[in-house]
Design an enzyme around this catalytic site. Structure first.
Site, short mmCIF file in Angstrom:
data_model
loop_
_atom_site.label_atom_id
_atom_site.label_comp_id
_atom_site.label_asym_id
_atom_site.label_seq_id
_atom_site.Cartn_x
_atom_site.Cartn_y
_atom_site.Cartn_z
N HIS A 162 52.16 40.11 40.88
CA HIS A 162 51.09 40.25 39.89
C HIS A 162 49.72 40.15 40.56
O HIS A 162 48.85 41.00 40.37
CB HIS A 162 51.26 39.14 38.84
CG HIS A 162 50.20 39.10 37.79
ND1 HIS A 162 50.44 39.40 36.47
CD2 HIS A 162 48.88 38.78 37.85
CE1 HIS A 162 49.33 39.28 35.77
NE2 HIS A 162 48.36 38.89 36.59
N GLU A 163 49.55 39.10 41.39
CA GLU A 163 48.26 38.90 42.07
C GLU A 163 48.03 39.99 43.13
O GLU A 163 46.91 40.45 43.32
CB GLU A 163 48.23 37.51 42.71
CG GLU A 163 48.47 36.35 41.76
CD GLU A 163 47.39 36.20 40.69
OE1 GLU A 163 46.41 36.96 40.72
OE2 GLU A 163 47.54 35.34 39.82
N HIS B 180 46.64 43.12 41.50
CA HIS B 180 45.18 43.02 41.30
C HIS B 180 44.46 43.38 42.60
O HIS B 180 43.49 44.15 42.60
CB HIS B 180 44.79 41.60 40.91
CG HIS B 180 45.10 41.23 39.50
ND1 HIS B 180 44.68 41.98 38.42
CD2 HIS B 180 45.76 40.16 38.98
CE1 HIS B 180 45.09 41.39 37.30
NE2 HIS B 180 45.74 40.28 37.62
#
Length: 265
Positions: free
Chosen positions: A65-66, A69
């Site tokens: 997820h990170e 980004h």
């Protein structure tokens, strides 16, 4: 002469910082695989290995997820994410390790909610457009959606008719449930969550000034609200609707959660 400009030095530093995956991330993936194998073969305690499988798999998804980004920010013009090590998939490199990894894991342990973690720091001055800003925020929840879809496809293709490896598929179903809760929660247009980050570039300065005083407390308020029974029921009704849409049996996710929380008996 080029050396004096510092550009080759910057490039070497960026190249070094961009190497991935980190050994810690590889270790998390291996833990997920090995514990999944133990569940599949019936080796040892089903509860213990379900816990390891879901916990490690959940942290892997948080890292992805990170990373999502960061990689979208990198493509959008912010090269600083590479220098900070965000492209290494190393959970220790993220801006808020406590908010990105530890607190989400704690929420999974306590309540079975996929708490979205604090996003990596992105220097949005270098992003080329409002669309790039929105895509950076959107990348995180989309990662959870893709993760959930892959798990659901595996369940539909092999798990639905497999009565031999029920514990393994139950753990997969619970991990899918966590991905759905994270995607739904993080898509809400609440300051501090990715859903707000998607629309923020298109909001007027007047609206942003009004939102600014409450922004630091908005996420905390949201989680307080989730403990109010009607709000809690409404949230999980939405989550279970998406879970059903993906073809994941609710009872199987419940069984996976009970295996995951094996210490409760």
């Amino acid at each position: 002469m080029t050396e004096a400009t510092g550009e080759p030095v910057r490039q070497r530093r960026e190249s070094t910082a961009s190497r991935w995956p980190s050994p810690l991330f590889v270790g998390l993936v291996l833990t997920t695989v090995v514990s999944g194998w133990a569940l599949w073969t019936g080796y040892g305690s089903a509860g213990l290995f379900a816990f390891l499988f879901v916990a490690a798999g959940w942290v892997v998804s948080l890292c992805l997820h990170e990373f999502a980004h960061a990689v979208v920010a990198y493509q959008g013009g912010d090269r600083s994410v590479a220098e900070r090590g965000y492209l290494t998939l190393d959970p220790l490199k993220y801006t808020h390790f406590v908010y990105s990894i530890l607190l989400p894991l704690l929420f999974v342990l306590l309540g079975g909610i996929g708490l979205p973690g604090g996003a990596v720091f992105v220097d949005r001055r270098y992003l080329r457009s409002r669309l790039a800003n929105s895509l950076v925020s959107l990348a995180g929840p989309l990662t959870n959606v893709v993760f959930a879809a892959v798990l659901a496809i595996a369940l539909a293709g092999w798990g639905s008719s497999d009565a031999v490896h029920v514990e393994f598929w139950a753990a997969v179903a619970f991990l899918t449930f966590l991905q759905v809760t994270a995607a739904v929660l993080n898509s809400l247009p609440v300051p501090g969550l990715d859903g707000f980050g998607v629309i923020e570039p298109y909001l007027s300065n007047k609206i942003l000034r009004k939102v600014a005083p409450i922004a630091p407390y908005a996420v905390l308020l949201l989680f307080v609200l989730l403990f109010i029974p009607p709000v809690n029921r409404a949230f999980f009704t939405i989550v279970l609707w998406f879970l059903e849409l993906l073809g994941v049996p609710g009872w199987l996710a419940d069984y996976g959660q009970s295996l995951f929380r094996f210490w409760l008996g």
